[in-house]
Design a protein around this motif. Sequence first.
Motif, PDB file in Angstrom:
ATOM      1  N   PHE A   1     -11.675   0.069   4.169  1.00  0.00           N
ATOM      2  CA  PHE A   1     -10.691   0.288   3.102  1.00  0.00           C
ATOM      3  C   PHE A   1     -10.044  -1.027   2.680  1.00  0.00           C
ATOM      4  O   PHE A   1      -9.853  -1.294   1.485  1.00  0.00           O
ATOM      5  N   ILE A   2      -9.707  -1.857   3.661  1.00  0.00           N
ATOM      6  CA  ILE A   2      -9.067  -3.134   3.352  1.00  0.00           C
ATOM      7  C   ILE A   2     -10.028  -4.039   2.582  1.00  0.00           C
ATOM      8  O   ILE A   2      -9.633  -4.711   1.612  1.00  0.00           O
TER       9      ILE A   2
ATOM     10  N   SER B   1      -5.112   5.849  10.911  1.00  0.00           N
ATOM     11  CA  SER B   1      -5.824   4.648  11.353  1.00  0.00           C
ATOM     12  C   SER B   1      -5.640   3.514  10.363  1.00  0.00           C
ATOM     13  O   SER B   1      -5.445   2.352  10.753  1.00  0.00           O
ATOM     14  N   LEU B   2      -5.677   3.836   9.076  1.00  0.00           N
ATOM     15  CA  LEU B   2      -5.508   2.828   8.043  1.00  0.00           C
ATOM     16  C   LEU B   2      -4.104   2.235   8.080  1.00  0.00           C
ATOM     17  O   LEU B   2      -3.936   1.004   8.027  1.00  0.00           O
TER      18      LEU B   2
ATOM     19  N   TRP C   1       0.833  -1.200   0.000  1.00  0.00           N
ATOM     20  CA  TRP C   1       0.000   0.000   0.000  1.00  0.00           C
ATOM     21  C   TRP C   1       0.869   1.252   0.000  1.00  0.00           C
ATOM     22  O   TRP C   1       1.915   1.300   0.648  1.00  0.00           O
TER      23      TRP C   1
ATOM     24  N   ASN D   1      -5.115  10.317   0.140  1.00  0.00           N
ATOM     25  CA  ASN D   1      -5.805  10.834   1.315  1.00  0.00           C
ATOM     26  C   ASN D   1      -5.336  12.232   1.723  1.00  0.00           C
ATOM     27  O   ASN D   1      -5.990  12.893   2.514  1.00  0.00           O
TER      28      ASN D   1
ATOM     29  N   VAL E   1       0.101   5.180   0.942  1.00  0.00           N
ATOM     30  CA  VAL E   1      -0.946   6.006   1.558  1.00  0.00           C
ATOM     31  C   VAL E   1      -0.416   7.418   1.771  1.00  0.00           C
ATOM     32  O   VAL E   1       0.598   7.615   2.460  1.00  0.00           O
TER      33      VAL E   1
ATOM     34  N   ALA F   1     -10.927   1.906   8.564  1.00  0.00           N
ATOM     35  CA  ALA F   1      -9.722   1.213   8.094  1.00  0.00           C
ATOM     36  C   ALA F   1     -10.059  -0.186   7.594  1.00  0.00           C
ATOM     37  O   ALA F   1      -9.554  -0.629   6.550  1.00  0.00           O
TER      38      ALA F   1
ATOM     39  N   ARG G   1      -3.663  -0.180  10.997  1.00  0.00           N
ATOM     40  CA  ARG G   1      -4.401  -1.431  10.782  1.00  0.00           C
ATOM     41  C   ARG G   1      -3.695  -2.301   9.754  1.00  0.00           C
ATOM     42  O   ARG G   1      -3.566  -3.520   9.933  1.00  0.00           O
TER      43      ARG G   1
END
Length: 278
Positions: free
Chosen positions: A232-233, A19-20, A7, A84, A9, A229, A23
Amino acid sequence: MSTKKVWFVTGASKGLGLSLVKRLLNEGYKVAATSRTVESLKKEVGSSENFLPLEVNVVDEKSVNDGITKTLAVFGSIDVVVNNAGYGQLGTLEELSDKESRENFDANIFGLLNVIRNVMPHFRNKRSGQFINISSIAGFEGQFPGWGIYNATKFAVAGLSEALAAETKSMGITTTVVYPGYFKTNFLLKGSLRFAEKPIADYKEARELDRAHIEDIPGNQPGDPEKAALAFIKLAESQNPPLHFFMGSDSYGMANNKMEALKNELSANEALSKSTDY
């Protein structure tokens, strides 16, 4: 051999992005995360062999390219990009200066485009990849007095995301535009929200909404960032991710209300709409 996705981000030092990232790392994903200061990422997240903190200014295309190049050098691939980074700009259309308005577009739109432009060669080469572009319910329902410029940036996120999805479909690349409602993050606190430098008292509706976002809403948002989060996953692991995703019961409700209003206006003006044909 691990099949966990890598990922990338942006805007990851606070809010939904932070938060994402936490996680993802807890679940064993490899994560490259950007912020304007790498120290803020290290402070919030800590260190891990699966975590690559990057100091990136999304408005600076070279900075973006350097961050993506470093990610590919360290992890070998990027599979999911979460755009984001950005901030909220309050102020009516008359109040905000050209500088204030352009700066919000630079961060929320042109920064996002810098990321897309520099990731796409990698995605095209491997014929796969996923963009998750963070808009806002204010990018679908614009009737928030004093939020016009921010609304415009988030409507633009939705529009370019639809085009991006159509442009890259045959390459195996997907795009989802996410419209979050109110989540209990620090988005409404100093640093993520800017107010007009020269407010005009006549705009009573805008001033009341300003007050609400300072006094009433912070701490009372219905959305849980930890559950966001997980959502999103799930989007990233879906075999057929949606183009549009309204996140939160408030966002879902406002979207339904907007669509009902649009349907009513279409029906009420059908004859006039069709009267312009040859």
